[in-house]
Design a protein around this motif. Structure first.
Motif, short mmCIF file in Angstrom:
data_model
loop_
_atom_site.label_atom_id
_atom_site.label_comp_id
_atom_site.label_asym_id
_atom_site.label_seq_id
_atom_site.Cartn_x
_atom_site.Cartn_y
_atom_site.Cartn_z
N GLU A 49 5.07 -48.17 32.93
CA GLU A 49 5.81 -49.08 32.05
C GLU A 49 5.72 -48.59 30.60
O GLU A 49 6.71 -48.59 29.87
CB GLU A 49 5.25 -50.51 32.15
CG GLU A 49 5.65 -51.20 33.43
CD GLU A 49 5.17 -52.65 33.49
OE1 GLU A 49 4.82 -53.22 32.43
OE2 GLU A 49 5.17 -53.21 34.60
N ASP A 50 4.51 -48.18 30.18
CA ASP A 50 4.34 -47.72 28.79
C ASP A 50 5.14 -46.46 28.52
O ASP A 50 5.74 -46.32 27.45
CB ASP A 50 2.85 -47.47 28.48
CG ASP A 50 2.09 -48.77 28.25
OD1 ASP A 50 2.75 -49.81 28.00
OD2 ASP A 50 0.85 -48.75 28.31
N LYS A 53 8.73 -47.50 28.09
CA LYS A 53 8.93 -48.13 26.78
C LYS A 53 8.94 -47.08 25.67
O LYS A 53 9.74 -47.16 24.75
CB LYS A 53 7.83 -49.16 26.50
CG LYS A 53 7.97 -50.43 27.33
CD LYS A 53 7.07 -51.55 26.85
CE LYS A 53 5.61 -51.26 27.03
NZ LYS A 53 4.75 -52.46 26.84
N TYR A 108 10.80 -53.74 30.27
CA TYR A 108 9.38 -53.96 29.98
C TYR A 108 9.10 -54.28 28.52
O TYR A 108 7.96 -54.30 28.08
CB TYR A 108 8.56 -52.73 30.40
CG TYR A 108 8.78 -52.37 31.85
CD1 TYR A 108 8.43 -53.25 32.86
CD2 TYR A 108 9.37 -51.16 32.21
CE1 TYR A 108 8.66 -52.94 34.20
CE2 TYR A 108 9.59 -50.84 33.54
CZ TYR A 108 9.24 -51.74 34.53
OH TYR A 108 9.47 -51.44 35.84
#
Length: 157
Positions: A49-50, A53, A108
């Motif tokens: 997810e990071d 992003k 996200y």
């Protein structure tokens, strides 16, 4: 002042797209308003997810000018009534900024760099809406804000 709505991903629903265009067209009487879509990332299966992003953040930053004032649509943001939002826009116009950018992030949320660049966060609701619905709601609310500022009857309909 120009208002830009920046969003990740395209609008899949032609009905929603038609409604967005109705308000986009109405807004031309009040302000320069544009919607810019950033294509969805490809091959995200192997990204955390990071990482997703961060990659989206890089694409967003490339589209921002150093003088842009960035406002995020974020669930932890401030909630406004329509009248309060119209006053928010009036203050931004009075401050002499060239471009106000509203950003709808990916699934996200936003990278740390985007949060750092942002001047504020707005929450539409505590509920979760699809990104396409959010585009429509924001475009309609910007239109509503200008009818409020011009004291036109649309706001009470």
């Amino acid at each position: 002042m120009t208002i830009k709505l920046l969003a990740i991903g395209k609008t899949d629903s032609s009905q929603l797209q038609e409604l967005i265009e109705v308000y986009q067209k109405r807004l031309q009487h009040y302000i320069n308003f544009e919607i810019e879509l950033i294509p969805d990332l490809k091959k995200t299966k192997n990204l955390s997810e990071d990482q997703q992003k961060d990659k989206e953040g890089e694409l967003i930053l490339k589209r921002l000018a150093s003088t842009d004032v960035l406002i995020l649509f974020d669930e932890k943001g401030k909630q406004y009534t329509s009248v309060e939002f119209s006053n928010f826009l009036q203050k931004k116009m009075n401050s002499g900024i060239k471009q106000l950018v509203f950003l709808i992030g990916g699934p996200y949320g936003f990278s740390n760099e985007i949060y750092a660049k942002a001047s504020g966060k707005i929450s539409l609701s505590k509920m979760t809406f699809s990104h396409q619905m959010v585009r429509l709601f924001i475009t309609e609310q910007i239109y509503r804000a200008y009818t409020i500022l011009k004291n036109e009857p649309y706001h009470h309909h």
